[in-house]
Write a protein that holds these residues in place. Structure first.
Motif, mmCIF file in Angstrom:
data_model
loop_
_atom_site.group_PDB
_atom_site.id
_atom_site.type_symbol
_atom_site.label_atom_id
_atom_site.label_comp_id
_atom_site.label_asym_id
_atom_site.label_seq_id
_atom_site.Cartn_x
_atom_site.Cartn_y
_atom_site.Cartn_z
ATOM 1 N N PRO A 201 20.209 122.541 -13.164
ATOM 2 C CA PRO A 201 20.427 121.570 -14.252
ATOM 3 C C PRO A 201 19.322 120.518 -14.285
ATOM 4 N N VAL A 202 18.934 120.188 -15.483
ATOM 5 C CA VAL A 202 17.790 119.311 -15.698
ATOM 6 C C VAL A 202 18.207 117.846 -15.591
ATOM 7 N N MET A 203 17.292 117.016 -15.152
ATOM 8 C CA MET A 203 17.530 115.565 -15.101
ATOM 9 C C MET A 203 17.023 114.958 -16.406
ATOM 10 N N LEU A 204 17.840 114.142 -17.016
ATOM 11 C CA LEU A 204 17.500 113.568 -18.315
ATOM 12 C C LEU A 204 17.453 112.047 -18.219
ATOM 13 N N ALA A 205 16.826 111.434 -19.216
ATOM 14 C CA ALA A 205 16.618 109.985 -19.173
ATOM 15 C C ALA A 205 17.413 109.282 -20.261
ATOM 16 N N ARG A 242 11.402 133.492 -14.295
ATOM 17 C CA ARG A 242 12.164 133.149 -15.495
ATOM 18 C C ARG A 242 11.745 131.780 -16.013
ATOM 19 N N LEU A 243 11.721 131.716 -17.357
ATOM 20 C CA LEU A 243 11.454 130.436 -18.002
ATOM 21 C C LEU A 243 12.727 130.035 -18.745
ATOM 22 N N TYR A 244 13.221 128.830 -18.449
ATOM 23 C CA TYR A 244 14.475 128.379 -19.048
ATOM 24 C C TYR A 244 14.236 127.196 -19.990
ATOM 25 N N SER A 245 15.095 127.105 -21.008
ATOM 26 C CA SER A 245 15.110 125.888 -21.829
ATOM 27 C C SER A 245 15.881 124.825 -21.053
ATOM 28 N N ARG A 246 15.924 123.614 -21.578
ATOM 29 C CA ARG A 246 16.568 122.548 -20.808
ATOM 30 C C ARG A 246 18.079 122.727 -20.709
ATOM 31 N N SER A 247 18.658 123.599 -21.571
ATOM 32 C CA SER A 247 20.095 123.842 -21.438
ATOM 33 C C SER A 247 20.366 125.141 -20.696
ATOM 34 N N GLY A 248 19.307 125.755 -20.123
ATOM 35 C CA GLY A 248 19.542 126.908 -19.268
ATOM 36 C C GLY A 248 19.458 128.249 -19.977
ATOM 37 N N ASP A 249 18.978 128.283 -21.226
ATOM 38 C CA ASP A 249 18.787 129.573 -21.874
ATOM 39 C C ASP A 249 17.485 130.198 -21.365
ATOM 40 N N ASP A 250 17.546 131.493 -21.117
ATOM 41 C CA ASP A 250 16.375 132.201 -20.621
ATOM 42 C C ASP A 250 15.452 132.510 -21.800
ATOM 43 N N ILE A 251 14.287 131.872 -21.852
ATOM 44 C CA ILE A 251 13.375 132.063 -22.983
ATOM 45 C C ILE A 251 12.100 132.783 -22.546
ATOM 46 N N SER A 252 12.180 133.491 -21.407
ATOM 47 C CA SER A 252 10.989 134.152 -20.849
ATOM 48 C C SER A 252 10.325 135.091 -21.843
ATOM 49 N N ALA A 253 11.152 135.853 -22.598
ATOM 50 C CA ALA A 253 10.601 136.908 -23.448
ATOM 51 C C ALA A 253 9.645 136.359 -24.502
ATOM 52 N N ALA A 254 9.856 135.132 -24.932
ATOM 53 C CA ALA A 254 9.027 134.562 -25.997
ATOM 54 C C ALA A 254 7.689 134.046 -25.463
ATOM 55 N N PHE A 255 7.553 133.906 -24.139
ATOM 56 C CA PHE A 255 6.344 133.283 -23.583
ATOM 57 C C PHE A 255 5.728 134.128 -22.463
ATOM 58 N N PRO A 256 5.374 135.369 -22.789
ATOM 59 C CA PRO A 256 4.831 136.242 -21.736
ATOM 60 C C PRO A 256 3.531 135.690 -21.155
ATOM 61 N N ASP A 257 2.775 134.923 -21.954
ATOM 62 C CA ASP A 257 1.508 134.386 -21.449
ATOM 63 C C ASP A 257 1.742 133.418 -20.301
ATOM 64 N N LEU A 258 2.747 132.565 -20.461
ATOM 65 C CA LEU A 258 3.037 131.613 -19.399
ATOM 66 C C LEU A 258 3.691 132.315 -18.201
ATOM 67 N N LEU A 384 18.447 114.325 -10.030
ATOM 68 C CA LEU A 384 19.886 114.452 -10.233
ATOM 69 C C LEU A 384 20.175 115.212 -11.529
ATOM 70 N N ALA A 385 21.226 116.003 -11.499
ATOM 71 C CA ALA A 385 21.614 116.749 -12.690
ATOM 72 C C ALA A 385 22.167 115.802 -13.746
ATOM 73 N N GLY A 386 21.850 116.067 -15.007
ATOM 74 C CA GLY A 386 22.458 115.306 -16.098
ATOM 75 C C GLY A 386 21.656 114.064 -16.435
ATOM 76 N N ARG A 387 22.374 113.040 -16.909
ATOM 77 C CA ARG A 387 21.729 111.852 -17.423
ATOM 78 C C ARG A 387 22.260 110.633 -16.676
ATOM 79 N N PRO A 388 21.916 110.515 -15.380
ATOM 80 C CA PRO A 388 22.419 109.354 -14.639
ATOM 81 C C PRO A 388 21.786 108.072 -15.179
ATOM 82 N N LYS A 389 22.531 106.994 -15.132
ATOM 83 C CA LYS A 389 22.016 105.726 -15.676
ATOM 84 C C LYS A 389 21.238 104.996 -14.583
#
Lengths: 532, 337
Positions: A201-205, A242-258, A384-389
């Motif tokens: 899980p991604v850390m957000l601001a 694997r390349l994931y979006s910030r919500s955890g979707d696997d987007i590897s197929a769209a970015f083979p170069d990376l 930290l996971a999520g959007r801690p203050k």
């Protein structure tokens, strides 16, 4: 199947996010396994039945219904799945409707040659709503206004856990998710993510207000530019990348170069951008060429190469770095990125500053157009996971604003269904002596409830034409309502007459005082467009 | 046999009987009008003389005032009335209270004008009777195979289930002021709903009229009271004309949930476009199955089709070997429901 069909029907007609959430939680609470799990899979795009195609449905239905009557019906209804579900002759077999899990099983085992018979058999056994659901399920794309993220949010509410916990587990799970539901109901331990290269899980601001800054100790924070791309997580582990979006979707197929350049073992947090880190960074419009594609052509790869600008290091050589303080992670990250292919990875530079005023000055004058502000990160904070203050803040560049004229208003939904609350606005174009308004955007928030009432009254009193739920309002140089619209940037667009599309437009102020003739002209907006 | 066009033909004012010199449901003022039912697009004010059922005459007087026509004459169900060599009879159409089909007959030829009709049960009006005829003139509001109206009590069940599920929200149901609103309320009572039903002001006189005609509607209260901000308690059912749904009137209610009782609600996009969260497929018009079955029951050798999706019903007749043609009558609301 009927419960699933009823859920889809209600989701289609429930505009509010909270309403949808409630319907989903209700569904997960009252529908048993494995049907609720298959429902979840359908909502999150986890099912695929390549044997069923729209053309096949058309052929099937015209075996049962006169083709001329079907054509009249399709013309009238407009949606193939809905038309077929409604005109399909009832066979009286609806008493024993199959369960969703049975429908899934039959569709999954159908070959291309027996798929028509399987589909016809299902349609014979279902009610009109059930048929609609079965067709949407079989052909993919439910289009009921529920994102995978919202479905996971509903699971979190249902189980009383944080959504990040679900996202972290997600890619190791398979439909019908019985282990997941057992955990969420407190009947079993949390499933272990056995998958290689899992998402973390991604850390957000939080956005920071300037008043808050004076309470913060500048020396406790490091600053970085906030890049305007898409936040990604690159994970490589045991030969799996694997390349994931910030919500955890696997987007590897769209970015083979990376993905091809992910020659490391670990997990990186960063921004996906177009360009070459050494040559220059492309605009968000360039990046959009690469987004939402299942596959990508060679020409696209050459014209819009992507790279990752790294923000953080979560795992390095099998060791979890998330508990380390930011300053230590940053040092590790710097070494880690230095060893990666330089055309695909670079380090997001720190922005040195001594006091908030100095940083503010830099924030207002960023060195690159793809920067949308600065990020503040507490040097001693773990990841930290999520959007801690507190540990992370974003301090965005001030939005652009434009004075535009209200042109059309559309009725809202739910609590706003009696209000004209969605506004299309335009700016002047054409010769100065005979200017015409060209629409440049649409906004439906930014105003207070009291202002909404005022605009609603204005719309009703100044309607010049009505088109269903939309009203055209009086908008002339001498008469009309000027809206100060704030937005985050402009992209070129071939879909809009004005040739541009606003990002994140909202109503900043109502300018009752300003004559519409003094609103902005299109040239002022065109000057803000990225070159190209 | 006489030419059917001498018995009935379309004119800009509406369907005209040359031999009897009268119009049926004319859309402009004429000397003599026969009116099938009280909906505004069929029953207009300003005719020289109107022949209609007792209830239709009463409803016209309620809507337009006592002087809505120069003279009025009541047509009793099944009673034969001679008009200049033409015999006419009114038969129940099952559409709304007082609605009638009109049989027009001369020289052994009989044409039945259905007006608007339905075949499903309605506790608020007399049921449709199929009348054998040579030519049947049918409405076609829902003449597409996609329109299959489910049993109305099932739809009422959806409404009551929603009220139980969202007890904090006021359920505002759009229903046409004449017929649909009263049928909806009567069906709620049949389903055992005993709470007061709150009605929009536009429904008050028609509901009172239905009650006086012997249709029990149970406790009704005004949804809004002039000079008061009071609103019905949350979880109440409010019935209002569809035009009031998206209007400022609806703002005073607790977190309103919009429903709409109409045959159009069979189509999801229709419901979505109107912002309807709770579509109720309750219609006072015949659905596809009722239309096609009724054509068969009348035994008509020829069918004339008016207001709606004429082409689809004409296609069905063609497949069934029945002569059919669209009758292009202007002035009826395509959206009538």
């Amino acid at each position: 199947m009927e419960r699933f069909a009823e859920l889809l029907d209600r989701l289609v007609l429930t505009p509010a996010r909270n309403g949808k959430l409630r319907l989903l939680v209700d569904h997960f609470s009252t529908v048993p396994d494995p049907d609720r799990g298959f429902c979840l899979a359908a909502l999150t795009g986890g099912l695929d039945f390549p044997a069923v195609k729209p053309a096949m449905l058309r052929a099937l239905v015209t075996q049962r219904v006169d083709p001329v009557l079907f054509a009249y019906s399709y013309d009238y209804v407009g949606d193939l799945a809905e038309t077929v579900s409604l005109v399909w002759p009832a066979s009286g077999g609806e008493a024993r409707a199959p369960a969703l899990s049975e429908v899934v099983a039959r569709l999954a085992t159908a070959s291309r040659s027996d798929a028509p018979a399987v589909m016809a058999g299902l349609l014979d056994q279902l009610s009109p709503s059930g048929r609609f659901a079965a067709i949407k399920l079989a052909t993919g794309g439910l289009r009921v206004g529920v994102s995978a993220r919202l479905a996971k949010q509903a699971l979190a509410v249902f189980g009383g856990v944080a959504v990040q916990e679900i996202e972290e587990l997600w890619h190791g799970l398979e439909p019908p998710y019985t282990g997941l539901f057992a955990w969420l109901e407190g009947r079993a331990a949390k499933p272990e993510n056995a998958m290689a290269a899992p998402f973390r899980p991604v850390m957000l601001a939080h956005p920071v207000a300037e008043a808050e800054l004076s309470q913060l100790d500048a020396s406790a924070y490091a600053a970085e530019w906030k890049w305007d791309g898409i936040r990604v997580q690159a994970v490589a582990q045991g030969g799996i990348r694997r390349l994931y979006s910030r919500s955890g979707d696997d987007i590897s197929a769209a970015f083979p170069d990376l993905v091809g350049a992910m020659e490391f073992a670990g997990a990186l947090d960063g921004e996906l951008l177009v360009g070459d880190p050494k040559e220059g960074t492309g605009t968000f419009s360039d990046l959009q060429q690469r987004l939402n594609r299942k596959t990508v052509s060679r020409a696209m790869l050459a014209r819009y190469p992507v790279f990752m600008r790294c923000y953080d290091l979560l795992v390095a050589e099998g060791r979890d770095a998330r508990t380390l303080p930011y300053a230590e992670r940053r040092a590790l990250l710097s070494d880690f990125v230095a060893a990666l292919p330089a055309a695909r990875f670079d380090l997001s530079p720190e922005v040195p500053f001594a006091c908030w005023r100095e940083l503010d000055e830099k924030r207002r004058n960023p060195p690159h157009p793809v920067i949308e502000g600065v990020m503040l990160k507490r040097r001693d904070s773990p990841y930290l996971a999520g959007r801690p203050k507190g540990p992370w803040f974003k301090w965005k560049r001030d939005p652009y604003t434009v004075d535009a004229v209200l042109m059309y208003a559309q009725r809202g939904h739910g609590k706003r269904s009696s209000f004209y609350s969605d506004y299309t606005f335009g700016v002047w174009s054409g010769p100065a002596e005979a200017p015409v308004l060209v629409p440049v955007g649409k906004a439906y928030f930014g105003f207070t409830d009291a202002e909404l009432k005022e605009i609603d009254k204005y719309v009703r009193d100044n309607t010049v034409e009505r088109f269903g739920p939309v009203r055209a309002v009086r908008a002339e140089p001498g008469r009309g309502l000027v809206l100060e619209v704030a937005f985050e940037g402009l992209n070129r667009s071939t879909r809009h007459k004005s040739g541009l599309a606003m990002r994140f437009p909202r109503i900043a102020r109502l300018r009752w005082d300003k004559p519409p003739g003094e609103a902005d002209r299109i040239e002022a907006l065109r000057a803000l467009l990225p070159p190209g | 046999m006489m030419d059917a066009r001498d018995l009935l033909r379309s004119r800009p004012e509406g369907l005209y009987c040359p031999r009897g010199d009268f119009f049926i449901d004319p859309v402009r003022p004429v000397e003599r009008a026969l009116v099938t039912h009280g909906h505004a697009d069929h029953a207009r004010a300003g005719h020289g003389a109107v022949l209609a059922t007792r209830e239709t005459l009463d409803i016209m007087a309620l809507r337009y005032g006592a002087g809505f026509a120069g003279a009025t004459q009541e047509a009793r169900p099944g009673e034969e009335i001679a008009l200049a060599g033409v015999r006419v009879r009114f038969h129940p159409a099952g559409h709304v209270l007082g609605s009638a089909q009109i049989a027009v007959e001369a020289e052994g030829m009989r044409i039945v004008v259905s007006g608007d009709y339905k075949r499903s049960r309605d506790p608020t009006c007399a049921a449709f009777e199929p009348i054998p005829c040579d030519i049947f003139i049918t409405e076609a509001t829902f003449a597409l195979p996609v329109f299959v109206h489910p049993p109305a009590d099932r739809e009422i069940g959806h409404l009551l289930a929603s009220v139980r599920r969202f007890p904090e929200r006021t359920h505002i149901v759009g229903a046409y002021a004449l017929g649909k609103a009263q049928r909806l309320i009567a069906l709620l009572r049949e389903a055992g709903y005993e709470e007061p039903v709150y009605i929009h002001g536009a429904l008050a006189r028609l509901c009172a009229y239905y009650e006086s005609a012997g249709v029990a509607l149970g406790p009704l209260l005004p949804a809004t009271v002039e000079g008061s901000d009071g609103a019905p308690p949350p979880g109440s059912i409010v019935v209002a004309p569809p035009s009031a749904l998206g209007e400022r009137w609806s703002r005073r209610f607790a977190d309103p949930l919009l429903g709409f009782a109409s045959g159009w609600m069979r189509i999801r996009q229709r419901a979505r476009q109107r912002g309807v969260e709770l579509p109720l497929i309750v219609s006072d018009h015949a659905d596809w199955g009722e239309l096609t079955a009724t054509i068969g029951e009348t035994g008509a050798a020829e069918v004339w089709i008016t207001h709606g999706r004429e082409e689809a019903l004409a296609r069905w007749c063609e497949l069934a070997g029945i002569a059919a043609r669209p009758l292009h009558l202007a002035g009826y609301e395509d959206e009538a429901e």
